[in-house]
Motif scaffolding. Structure first.
Motif, PDB file in Angstrom:
ATOM      1  N   LEU A 232      38.723  37.996  30.938  1.00 54.06           N
ATOM      2  CA  LEU A 232      39.516  38.736  31.338  1.00 54.06           C
ATOM      3  C   LEU A 232      39.040  37.784  32.858  1.00 54.06           C
ATOM      4  O   LEU A 232      40.608  37.678  33.672  1.00 54.06           O
ATOM      5  CB  LEU A 232      40.318  40.432  31.549  1.00 54.06           C
ATOM      6  CG  LEU A 232      40.254  40.219  30.084  1.00 54.06           C
ATOM      7  CD1 LEU A 232      40.337  41.920  30.038  1.00 54.06           C
ATOM      8  CD2 LEU A 232      41.607  40.345  30.077  1.00 54.06           C
ATOM      9  N   GLU A 233      37.552  38.181  33.008  1.00 52.01           N
ATOM     10  CA  GLU A 233      37.385  37.757  34.567  1.00 52.01           C
ATOM     11  C   GLU A 233      38.080  36.632  34.986  1.00 52.01           C
ATOM     12  O   GLU A 233      38.454  36.204  36.189  1.00 52.01           O
ATOM     13  CB  GLU A 233      36.074  38.014  34.979  1.00 52.01           C
ATOM     14  CG  GLU A 233      36.149  39.404  35.319  1.00 52.01           C
ATOM     15  CD  GLU A 233      34.887  39.938  35.165  1.00 52.01           C
ATOM     16  OE1 GLU A 233      33.536  38.827  34.432  1.00 52.01           O
ATOM     17  OE2 GLU A 233      33.657  40.840  34.696  1.00 52.01           O
ATOM     18  N   ALA A 234      38.062  35.390  34.226  1.00 52.62           N
ATOM     19  CA  ALA A 234      38.137  33.722  34.132  1.00 52.62           C
ATOM     20  C   ALA A 234      39.666  33.988  34.719  1.00 52.62           C
ATOM     21  O   ALA A 234      40.212  33.558  35.590  1.00 52.62           O
ATOM     22  CB  ALA A 234      37.551  33.324  33.373  1.00 52.62           C
ATOM     23  N   LEU A 235      40.324  34.733  33.844  1.00 50.75           N
ATOM     24  CA  LEU A 235      41.780  34.980  33.682  1.00 50.75           C
ATOM     25  C   LEU A 235      41.888  34.995  35.092  1.00 50.75           C
ATOM     26  O   LEU A 235      43.012  34.525  36.248  1.00 50.75           O
ATOM     27  CB  LEU A 235      42.765  35.061  32.547  1.00 50.75           C
ATOM     28  CG  LEU A 235      42.704  34.462  31.845  1.00 50.75           C
ATOM     29  CD1 LEU A 235      42.856  35.449  30.584  1.00 50.75           C
ATOM     30  CD2 LEU A 235      43.598  33.044  31.912  1.00 50.75           C
ATOM     31  N   LEU A 236      41.756  36.454  35.732  1.00 48.59           N
ATOM     32  CA  LEU A 236      42.288  36.879  36.995  1.00 48.59           C
ATOM     33  C   LEU A 236      42.137  35.636  38.491  1.00 48.59           C
ATOM     34  O   LEU A 236      42.305  35.818  39.236  1.00 48.59           O
ATOM     35  CB  LEU A 236      41.677  37.674  37.096  1.00 48.59           C
ATOM     36  CG  LEU A 236      41.572  39.305  36.541  1.00 48.59           C
ATOM     37  CD1 LEU A 236      41.079  40.501  36.609  1.00 48.59           C
ATOM     38  CD2 LEU A 236      43.247  39.932  36.412  1.00 48.59           C
ATOM     39  N   LEU A 237      40.602  35.015  38.066  1.00 44.32           N
ATOM     40  CA  LEU A 237      40.588  33.858  38.742  1.00 44.32           C
ATOM     41  C   LEU A 237      41.434  32.369  39.250  1.00 44.32           C
ATOM     42  O   LEU A 237      41.398  32.554  40.214  1.00 44.32           O
ATOM     43  CB  LEU A 237      38.958  33.893  38.705  1.00 44.32           C
ATOM     44  CG  LEU A 237      37.616  34.956  39.038  1.00 44.32           C
ATOM     45  CD1 LEU A 237      36.715  34.352  38.865  1.00 44.32           C
ATOM     46  CD2 LEU A 237      38.254  35.483  40.671  1.00 44.32           C
ATOM     47  N   THR A 238      42.720  32.714  38.468  1.00 42.75           N
ATOM     48  CA  THR A 238      43.037  31.884  38.352  1.00 42.75           C
ATOM     49  C   THR A 238      44.632  31.827  39.053  1.00 42.75           C
ATOM     50  O   THR A 238      45.577  31.304  39.135  1.00 42.75           O
ATOM     51  CB  THR A 238      43.545  31.516  37.100  1.00 42.75           C
ATOM     52  OG1 THR A 238      44.270  31.839  36.429  1.00 42.75           O
ATOM     53  CG2 THR A 238      42.242  30.594  35.988  1.00 42.75           C
ATOM     54  N   HIS A 239      44.373  33.733  39.344  1.00 41.05           N
ATOM     55  CA  HIS A 239      45.896  33.636  40.446  1.00 41.05           C
ATOM     56  C   HIS A 239      45.582  33.445  41.707  1.00 41.05           C
ATOM     57  O   HIS A 239      44.797  33.549  42.805  1.00 41.05           O
ATOM     58  CB  HIS A 239      45.753  35.693  39.780  1.00 41.05           C
ATOM     59  CG  HIS A 239      47.153  35.731  39.760  1.00 41.05           C
ATOM     60  ND1 HIS A 239      47.794  35.985  41.736  1.00 41.05           N
ATOM     61  CD2 HIS A 239      48.489  36.121  39.126  1.00 41.05           C
ATOM     62  CE1 HIS A 239      48.931  36.194  41.621  1.00 41.05           C
ATOM     63  NE2 HIS A 239      49.179  36.356  40.723  1.00 41.05           N
TER      64      HIS A 239
ATOM     65  N   ASP B  53      38.047  38.061  44.420  1.00 36.40           N
ATOM     66  CA  ASP B  53      37.403  37.732  43.304  1.00 36.40           C
ATOM     67  C   ASP B  53      37.357  39.469  41.829  1.00 36.40           C
ATOM     68  O   ASP B  53      38.639  40.324  42.550  1.00 36.40           O
ATOM     69  CB  ASP B  53      36.232  38.160  44.065  1.00 36.40           C
ATOM     70  CG  ASP B  53      34.683  37.847  43.023  1.00 36.40           C
ATOM     71  OD1 ASP B  53      35.155  37.515  41.770  1.00 36.40           O
ATOM     72  OD2 ASP B  53      33.300  38.516  43.534  1.00 36.40           O
ATOM     73  N   ALA B  54      36.836  39.226  41.207  1.00 33.41           N
ATOM     74  CA  ALA B  54      37.263  40.670  39.568  1.00 33.41           C
ATOM     75  C   ALA B  54      36.450  40.244  39.414  1.00 33.41           C
ATOM     76  O   ALA B  54      35.800  39.772  38.690  1.00 33.41           O
ATOM     77  CB  ALA B  54      38.721  39.950  39.472  1.00 33.41           C
ATOM     78  N   ALA B  55      35.918  41.668  38.928  1.00 32.04           N
ATOM     79  CA  ALA B  55      35.399  42.015  37.816  1.00 32.04           C
ATOM     80  C   ALA B  55      36.516  43.114  36.647  1.00 32.04           C
ATOM     81  O   ALA B  55      36.645  43.720  37.010  1.00 32.04           O
ATOM     82  CB  ALA B  55      34.140  43.092  38.044  1.00 32.04           C
TER      83      ALA B  55
ATOM     84  N   MET C 135      39.957  47.928  32.804  1.00 34.01           N
ATOM     85  CA  MET C 135      40.309  48.182  33.921  1.00 34.01           C
ATOM     86  C   MET C 135      39.477  46.900  35.031  1.00 34.01           C
ATOM     87  O   MET C 135      38.275  46.424  35.008  1.00 34.01           O
ATOM     88  CB  MET C 135      39.410  49.319  34.208  1.00 34.01           C
ATOM     89  CG  MET C 135      39.225  49.517  35.940  1.00 34.01           C
ATOM     90  SD  MET C 135      38.799  50.953  36.258  1.00 34.01           S
ATOM     91  CE  MET C 135      39.135  51.067  38.485  1.00 34.01           C
ATOM     92  N   ALA C 136      40.518  46.926  35.764  1.00 34.72           N
ATOM     93  CA  ALA C 136      39.965  45.668  36.746  1.00 34.72           C
ATOM     94  C   ALA C 136      39.253  46.303  37.848  1.00 34.72           C
ATOM     95  O   ALA C 136      40.513  46.629  38.555  1.00 34.72           O
ATOM     96  CB  ALA C 136      40.657  44.203  36.740  1.00 34.72           C
TER      97      ALA C 136
ATOM     98  N   PRO D 210      29.930  43.913  44.158  1.00 32.81           N
ATOM     99  CA  PRO D 210      28.992  44.366  43.944  1.00 32.81           C
ATOM    100  C   PRO D 210      28.262  43.019  42.493  1.00 32.81           C
ATOM    101  O   PRO D 210      28.392  43.292  41.415  1.00 32.81           O
ATOM    102  CB  PRO D 210      28.434  45.717  43.912  1.00 32.81           C
ATOM    103  CG  PRO D 210      30.498  45.821  42.474  1.00 32.81           C
ATOM    104  CD  PRO D 210      31.349  45.161  43.388  1.00 32.81           C
ATOM    105  N   LYS D 211      27.323  43.148  43.725  1.00 31.16           N
ATOM    106  CA  LYS D 211      26.655  41.744  43.171  1.00 31.16           C
ATOM    107  C   LYS D 211      24.935  41.730  43.696  1.00 31.16           C
ATOM    108  O   LYS D 211      24.952  42.333  43.864  1.00 31.16           O
ATOM    109  CB  LYS D 211      27.721  39.990  43.066  1.00 31.16           C
ATOM    110  CG  LYS D 211      29.041  39.915  42.294  1.00 31.16           C
ATOM    111  CD  LYS D 211      28.965  38.326  43.085  1.00 31.16           C
ATOM    112  CE  LYS D 211      30.659  38.501  42.439  1.00 31.16           C
ATOM    113  NZ  LYS D 211      31.438  37.894  42.544  1.00 31.16           N
ATOM    114  N   ASN D 212      23.874  41.472  42.079  1.00 32.55           N
ATOM    115  CA  ASN D 212      22.769  41.263  42.622  1.00 32.55           C
ATOM    116  C   ASN D 212      22.741  39.685  42.719  1.00 32.55           C
ATOM    117  O   ASN D 212      23.729  39.170  43.618  1.00 32.55           O
ATOM    118  CB  ASN D 212      22.477  41.570  41.020  1.00 32.55           C
ATOM    119  CG  ASN D 212      21.779  40.555  40.087  1.00 32.55           C
ATOM    120  OD1 ASN D 212      22.748  39.127  40.536  1.00 32.55           O
ATOM    121  ND2 ASN D 212      20.993  40.544  39.089  1.00 32.55           N
TER     122      ASN D 212
END
Ligand code: AYL
Length: 533
Positions: free
Chosen positions: A446-453, A458-460, A474-475, A514-516
């Motif tokens: 789903l994240e990969a799809l969201l990033l095509t918008h 960015d999305a998680a 939930m996104a 948030p990312k490490n």
């Protein structure tokens, strides 16, 4: 004791007997107990049924036809079908040739099916007329056999089942290390991957099912209701393989529908009902209406598996249905089914447990920070080892080595502890997997799809707790500078491209994900943020 000084927990159940020979396929193993005269499979809506005798002749005939068509050991065959009495016939015939079964969710979109076909490269597909367009759309050249008779069409399973098996057919020797199934699972991270399970894995699972239900079958016979999907390891291990070795009667529903399920229990006097937790929730919420409308007196056991069952639901269910025992099954696609289970009312009385380790299955609880094995009652990641653990992910060395250790441990991605009596308790999920009504939703897809918008920077995607579904996807979305994309647009964008169970059902906007330091999404932080309000 079951927990040794090297911190391995051993199963307290009787070890599995070794199968008779190294050269044996799962189908031959399952069919070696004949159960002649008993009814194997009943279609709940049409009443059409197979006795065990008819089932095994149908499997023989289909095996022979497939062989004549040129299907050989190692060929991949796709099944895209709702549950049906024909589903096990196809699986068993394919496996008896040493060919490989791959399945996909009938709810999946053409795009999702195309991806899976590109990965698994099937040479043939079994499907139904309503679903055939999805396969044609996904792979126009893939040969199709229809599983239900359509007038006098020749390329049907019906035709194959009618043919006299030919003895002279080519049949290569299958050994237990050969691949039997290729089911798809996202594992601990990333998109769906093919889980390579061997004949040995499936035979061990069948033996576990035999040990779990064999005694009662012998004593008084059992009728099961099959509403969990056969394309998933839960349905495949129980209904398309395990129970057929036992000689049980299986009433097959093409999909879950509450009324059909309950009226089938009444009509066929069914005794055992394997479910996923959301269906138990629905049975609990409507208990009074259900009990006044249906005679469920034949039902003595509900099996719950595939996702956690809450304390409230367990207690509520026991109160509303006092004559029904709730037994647990915990497992993964990667463990070819059940890794731990409660097998008796007594075992199930230990509240909240997933049960005792399956026969011949070993466990370790590994500290998620130090990677050291932990003793009794300490919480860490559950690792499993034993005859049911998959061979690896299909053509994905990286995912395989990060999930299976060199000495055979499967890292489950589940946070658990094991108590001093050997009972496993699932506490949390370490891996990113979301379970919506028992179905797998891989956030990475789903994240990969969201990033095509074009409006999304960015999305998680994270699991959000939900009473009926267990979890909903939930996104968290970071908008691009000039964008004012709204929640509904985000949800619609995804809904147009994925199966309904994968839809994003809640959206929040955030300034950054948030990312490490290595770029991994800190999902637990987002879950905390989402649930703290
Ligand atoms: P997959 N309690 C809590 N979580 C569970 C349980 C359970 N009883 N069972 C499965 N899970 C979660 O591959 C857990 O996070 O197979 C696990 O890692 O779709 C993940 O679901 C695996 O998801 C049975 C009973 C097979 C269960 C199964 C496994 C079905 C889930 C045969 O009789």
């Amino acid at each position: 004791g079951f927990c040794s000084s090297n911190s391995i927990f051993y199963s307290k159940r009787k070890p599995l007997p070794l199968p008779p020979s190294h050269y044996i396929d799962a189908t031959t193993f399952i069919s070696s107990r004949s159960h002649h005269g008993r009814v194997a499979l009943i279609d709940a809506s049409t009443g059409r049924q197979f006795t065990y005798q008819q089932l095994w002749s149908a499997v023989e005939a289909v095996t022979s036809s497939l062989s004549n068509m040129g299907i050989r050991k190692g060929d991949v065959i796709l099944i895209l079908s709702p549950n049906s009495i024909y589903f096990p016939v196809v699986c068993l015939a394919v496996m008896s040739l040493g060919a490989i079964i791959t399945t996909t969710n009938p709810l999946n979109t053409t795009r999702e099916i195309a991806k899976q076909i590109a990965d698994s490269k099937p040479v043939l597909a079994f499907t139904t007329s309503p679903l055939a367009p999805k396969i044609r759309g996904a792979s126009p050249t893939l040969a199709i056999i229809l599983m239900e008779s359509e007038g006098d069409s020749s390329n049907t399973l019906e035709e194959m089942m009618k043919k006299e098996p030919e003895l002279s057919r080519v049949r290569e020797r299958v050994n237990q290390d050969d691949t039997a199934t290729l089911l798809y699972s996202s594992g601990t991270t990333g998109p769906s991957k093919g889980v390579v399970s061997s004949h040995k894995n499936l035979i061990a699972m069948v033996q576990i099912v035999l040990a779990r239900f064999g005694k009662e079958q012998e004593e008084r016979g059992q009728t099961f209701i099959c509403t969990v999907p056969m394309f998933h390891i839960y349905g495949l291990a129980v209904f398309a393989t395990g129970l057929l070795s036992l000689g049980s009667t299986i009433v097959v529903l093409s999909k879950f529908e509450m009324h059909d399920m309950l009226s089938s229990i009444e009509k066929f006097r069914a005794s055992i009902l394997p479910l996923v937790p959301p269906i138990l929730v629905a049975m609990l919420n409507n208990a009074d209406a259900i009990k006044s409308k249906y005679d469920l007196s034949s039902l003595h056991t509900v099996l719950s598996g595939g996702a956690p069952l809450s304390k409230e639901v367990t207690e509520g269910f026991v109160e509303k249905y006092p004559n029904v025992a709730i037994l647990q099954g915990y497992g993964l696609t990667e463990s070819s089914g059940v890794g731990a289970s409660t097998d008796s009312l007594e075992e199930s009385r230990k509240y909240g447990t997933a049960g005792l380790l399956s026969s011949s299955t070993e466990a370790m609880i590994v500290d998620t920070e130090t990677a050291k094995p932990l003793p009794v009652n300490r919480t860490g990641e559950l690792w499993l080892r034993g005859p049911t653990i998959m061979k690896g992910y299909f053509s994905n060395e990286e995912a395989t080595t990060s999930t299976l250790t060199s000495d055979g441990w499967l890292k489950t991605g589940d946070v658990c502890y094991i108590d001093s009596d050997g009972f496993v308790f699932i506490v949390d999920r370490l891996k990113e997997l979301i379970k919506y009504k028992g179905y797998q939703v891989p956030p990475a897809e789903l994240e990969a799809l969201l990033l095509t918008h074009p409006a999304i920077l960015d999305a998680a995607v994270i699991p959000y707790p939900h009473k009926e579904a267990g979890q909903i996807p939930m996104a968290y979305v970071v908008r691009k500078a000039e964008s004012n994309i709204a929640e509904k647009q985000v949800m619609d964008f995804i809904a147009g491209q994925v199966a309904s169970y994968k839809r994003i059902r809640k959206v929040a906007f955030i300034s950054s994900i948030p990312k490490n330091p290595s770029g991994k999404i800190l999902r637990k932080d987002l879950v905390k943020l989402a649930t703290s309000k």
